[in-house]
Scaffold this active site. Sequence first.
Site, mmCIF file in Angstrom:
data_model
loop_
_atom_site.group_PDB
_atom_site.id
_atom_site.type_symbol
_atom_site.label_atom_id
_atom_site.label_comp_id
_atom_site.label_asym_id
_atom_site.label_seq_id
_atom_site.Cartn_x
_atom_site.Cartn_y
_atom_site.Cartn_z
ATOM 1 N N GLU A 1 0.441 -1.706 5.713
ATOM 2 C CA GLU A 1 1.441 -1.128 6.611
ATOM 3 C C GLU A 1 1.114 0.324 6.947
ATOM 4 O OE1 GLU A 1 5.404 0.883 7.550
ATOM 5 O OE2 GLU A 1 3.869 1.348 6.074
ATOM 6 N N ASP B 1 0.831 -1.207 0.000
ATOM 7 C CA ASP B 1 0.000 0.000 0.000
ATOM 8 C C ASP B 1 0.868 1.261 0.000
ATOM 9 O OD1 ASP B 1 0.791 -0.829 2.567
ATOM 10 O OD2 ASP B 1 -0.759 0.370 3.533
#
Length: 456
Positions: free
Chosen positions: A175, A99
């Site tokens: 994350e 991400d």
Amino acid sequence: MTDLLNIKMPAPYQVGEEERAALSASIDKDELTELALELGNIPSPSRHEAEASNYVFEWLEREGFTPRNVGATPERQNVVGEYGGYGDGKNLLFTAHLDTESPTWEPDLDAARYRPETLENREWQECWLEDGKLFGYPIANDRGPMSCFLIAAKALKKAGFDLSGKLYLTACPGEIGPEPIEERRGVDYLGKDIGAHYLFHHGGVSPDFAIAAEGTDFGLTWQGCGYVVFRIRIYGQGIFTPILDTPENMLEHPNPIYRLGPIIEALHEWGRTYPERHRYESEGGISIPKTQIDSIRAGIPHSFGAGTEVVSLYTEAGLTPKQKAADVQHELTALMRLFDLDGFDIEPMVVRHGFEANADEVAPLVSAVGRATSLSLGRPLERANPVYSSMWRDQNVFNMHRIPAVTTGMPRWRPTPDDLADSALIYALTALSVCGRAEGRRNADTYKPVYGDKPF
């Protein structure tokens, strides 16, 4: 800066100049740059990592790294590839996240947070090479470093270096976030919990050491900050606007929104001293926690006429490896008690503590990265800039579970293809140094596990 090569602890295997030359020759800079651009140009904001995850899986499969998907939900998979494991060497895990920080791309939400011109910034989801530099947030954070360790593993294989220990190549969602807060709750809004946390517990990995591949300008740290988000609710009284008598003192206004001025000023002064009061320095880094108000919620815009009885401040505070969320809550409670309020409460909505590796236990990994950096860049390994040890990186997940872990990688901002190639070489040499070279592959046909002196 601290020269980490002064920490004299040997790596499991001592790599040499001939191995450096062989691995360097096996890294195709153009292939690496193309991989980083292809992977970086797959839109992958938090909660929408599936396409990027599939790309990594297919790359690992094509290159012979026997990938598998491990995910809490079908749409948000961790990808695990493997190489080596032919002897008794140490196991090393590389991880990077799929991400990238970005707007939510939900127009009503984004309009409350971003200027229109900010939303138009192409670097949120696009990457490109211009004037010898790589642009785009996805390459900077974190698919550039991910591409580097993927190509590092390919270089080891291409150079014919079978590893004694096992090398894990992992790509994780979440994350960056999000975090389940208020009405945005449940598994759909989980971030870190379904990324490296889930990978560690359910991914079939057993590393001796771990590296969170992130941009650190080729520095290294083995500690990181966590964070806590507090909701500070301030209570008041709803008064029908036509009968409201407006007091001179804002703290006496029945509508708690008016009380925010003095309270925010007090939080501002508290936040100005917070970093130095909680600064933490060790051999492995300097952590300087910061704090700020992230959002404010009060009332219902389309249902007006009597103000509101509740206003909520959402305040974020960094947590060094030596802090607890409760310590910060006590500070905030004491601050709020300075005001004569109708009522308030403080609740931690998210708690993630910071962690650090044990200096002695992480030393062989630091030595391996130090030797790799010296062979690749011709200069000593240095402690990373404090900003890199003052944020969350997924090294925290592994240090939390007593797996010595560091963060190290390429320049974070505007890296060049040469930077990527240097980083890939450092990763490849580090993997070889930690895992060691296999004497010869085990013959799977004749191998039989034993219990004591008897075969199963």
